[in-house]
Design a protein around this motif. Structure first.
Motif, PDB file in Angstrom:
ATOM      1  N   VAL A  87      -6.625   5.422   0.868  1.00  0.00           N
ATOM      2  CA  VAL A  87      -6.480   5.051  -0.546  1.00  0.00           C
ATOM      3  C   VAL A  87      -7.798   5.264  -1.278  1.00  0.00           C
ATOM      4  O   VAL A  87      -7.818   5.784  -2.399  1.00  0.00           O
ATOM      5  N   ALA A 144      -1.451  12.298  -0.957  1.00  0.00           N
ATOM      6  CA  ALA A 144      -0.825  10.982  -1.065  1.00  0.00           C
ATOM      7  C   ALA A 144       0.520  10.967  -0.342  1.00  0.00           C
ATOM      8  O   ALA A 144       0.866   9.983   0.329  1.00  0.00           O
ATOM      9  N   VAL A 157       0.851  -1.199   0.000  1.00  0.00           N
ATOM     10  CA  VAL A 157       0.000   0.000   0.000  1.00  0.00           C
ATOM     11  C   VAL A 157       0.881   1.242   0.000  1.00  0.00           C
ATOM     12  O   VAL A 157       0.607   2.207  -0.728  1.00  0.00           O
ATOM     13  N   VAL A 205       0.675   4.230  -2.732  1.00  0.00           N
ATOM     14  CA  VAL A 205       0.433   5.616  -2.322  1.00  0.00           C
ATOM     15  C   VAL A 205       1.621   6.492  -2.711  1.00  0.00           C
ATOM     16  O   VAL A 205       1.451   7.629  -3.163  1.00  0.00           O
TER      17      VAL A 205
END
Length: 120
Positions: free
Chosen positions: A83, A100, A26, A30
């Motif tokens: 997200v 982000a 993740v 990101v």
């Protein structure tokens, strides 16, 4: 009407390493949204560290395991929400790079805290 909570499922040792690996994936996603270059060449070292995490989790006191599990679940929940928000915001045009980057930094800090719990 009665409320029944979900059954308590104890994670296995392999789950600790897998949870960290998923959170790292993740983080990569990101980071890409933030415009950061992904780190390359660390696949073998990441696998080694995931194995060390799993072993440390296995050796940890039950209270540390519960804390690790709680922090991992909390981190996964807010990372997933972040997200989803980034994806929704990106549909309207330019990806939200600043948001982000902030999410990536927070996720990186959470990963450091998770690993530190196991004293690796």
């Amino acid at each position: 009407m009665t409320h029944q909570s979900a059954p308590l499922v104890a994670p296995t040792v392999a789950d600790a390493g897998r949870q960290v690996a998923q959170l790292r994936q993740v983080l990569v996603l990101v980071g890409q949204i933030a415009g950061r270059e992904p780190k390359t060449g660390g696949e073998d070292s990441a696998l080694d560290e995931n194995a060390r995490i799993a072993a440390a989790y296995d050796d940890a006191l039950p209270i540390l395991r519960r804390r690790f599990d709680a922090l991992a679940a909390e981190t996964a929940a807010w990372a997933a929400a972040g997200v989803a928000a980034l994806i929704a915001a990106g549909r309207e045009g330019e990806p939200p790079k600043a948001a982000a980057a902030t999410l990536a930094d927070e996720l990186d800090h959470a990963l450091v805290r998770l690993i530190a719990l196991l004293r690796i």
